[in-house]
Design a protein around this motif. Structure first.
Motif, PDB file in Angstrom:
ATOM      1  N   PHE A  15     -74.048  64.638 -31.023  1.00  0.00           N
ATOM      2  CA  PHE A  15     -75.324  63.928 -30.972  1.00  0.00           C
ATOM      3  C   PHE A  15     -75.510  62.904 -32.079  1.00  0.00           C
ATOM      4  O   PHE A  15     -76.415  62.083 -31.989  1.00  0.00           O
ATOM      5  N   ILE A  37     -76.711  75.139 -31.167  1.00  0.00           N
ATOM      6  CA  ILE A  37     -76.402  74.317 -32.336  1.00  0.00           C
ATOM      7  C   ILE A  37     -77.527  74.414 -33.360  1.00  0.00           C
ATOM      8  O   ILE A  37     -77.283  74.547 -34.563  1.00  0.00           O
ATOM      9  N   ASN A  56     -81.470  62.984 -32.849  1.00  0.00           N
ATOM     10  CA  ASN A  56     -80.919  62.862 -31.502  1.00  0.00           C
ATOM     11  C   ASN A  56     -80.787  64.228 -30.836  1.00  0.00           C
ATOM     12  O   ASN A  56     -81.086  64.382 -29.648  1.00  0.00           O
ATOM     13  N   LEU A  57     -80.336  65.206 -31.581  1.00  0.00           N
ATOM     14  CA  LEU A  57     -80.205  66.568 -31.060  1.00  0.00           C
ATOM     15  C   LEU A  57     -81.559  67.090 -30.611  1.00  0.00           C
ATOM     16  O   LEU A  57     -81.694  67.626 -29.506  1.00  0.00           O
ATOM     17  N   TYR A  58     -82.567  66.913 -31.447  1.00  0.00           N
ATOM     18  CA  TYR A  58     -83.911  67.380 -31.114  1.00  0.00           C
ATOM     19  C   TYR A  58     -84.464  66.648 -29.886  1.00  0.00           C
ATOM     20  O   TYR A  58     -85.081  67.247 -29.010  1.00  0.00           O
ATOM     21  N   GLN A  74     -73.247  69.156 -34.317  1.00  0.00           N
ATOM     22  CA  GLN A  74     -74.389  68.239 -34.247  1.00  0.00           C
ATOM     23  C   GLN A  74     -73.920  66.804 -34.445  1.00  0.00           C
ATOM     24  O   GLN A  74     -74.314  65.910 -33.698  1.00  0.00           O
ATOM     25  N   HIS A 112     -82.879  67.985 -26.778  1.00  0.00           N
ATOM     26  CA  HIS A 112     -83.407  69.319 -26.508  1.00  0.00           C
ATOM     27  C   HIS A 112     -84.801  69.235 -25.883  1.00  0.00           C
ATOM     28  O   HIS A 112     -85.090  69.935 -24.904  1.00  0.00           O
ATOM     29  N   THR A 167     -77.732  72.697 -27.119  1.00  0.00           N
ATOM     30  CA  THR A 167     -78.536  72.226 -28.248  1.00  0.00           C
ATOM     31  C   THR A 167     -79.254  73.378 -28.947  1.00  0.00           C
ATOM     32  O   THR A 167     -79.389  73.377 -30.168  1.00  0.00           O
TER      33      THR A 167
END
Length: 105
Positions: free
Chosen positions: A78, A65, A83-85, A74, A88, A62
């Protein structure tokens, strides 16, 4: 500012790992599960290490990315930036918590 240096730095780390492996070689310890040898790590410590490893891998993926702004990855992995954040942040929390359970030698 930092992103032009991250790629070569990652390649340098991988190169140093390969040099270390070729210098010292693999560990040549015979393992017999029924021997009376002293157990180095118990099941709890191995479990904590596993969770820490998974959190580190998620943080690495993550983080790369986000650092290189890879929108395709991304979306594929995710779905959205939030969602990625979230992945992470939660992986970071797991990594910090499991760091506290690793005994210092």
């Amino acid at each position: 500012i930092v992103s032009p240096y991250v790629g070569p730095l990652i390649m340098l780390v991988v190169f140093l790992i390969v040099v270390h492996y070729h210098s010292y070689g693999p560990k040549r310890i015979t393992f017999d599960p029924y021997s009376r040898e002293i157990e180095r790590f118990n099941l709890f410590e191995r479990g904590v290490h596993l969770f820490r490893l998974l959190a580190f891998v998620i943080l690495s993926i993550t983080g790369l990315i986000m650092a290189f702004n890879l929108h395709l990855w991304q979306q594929l992995l995710f779905g959205s930036a939030s969602n990625l954040y979230s992945f992470h942040v939660w992986a970071g929390i797991v990594f910090i918590i499991t760091t506290q359970f690793i005994p210092s030698f």
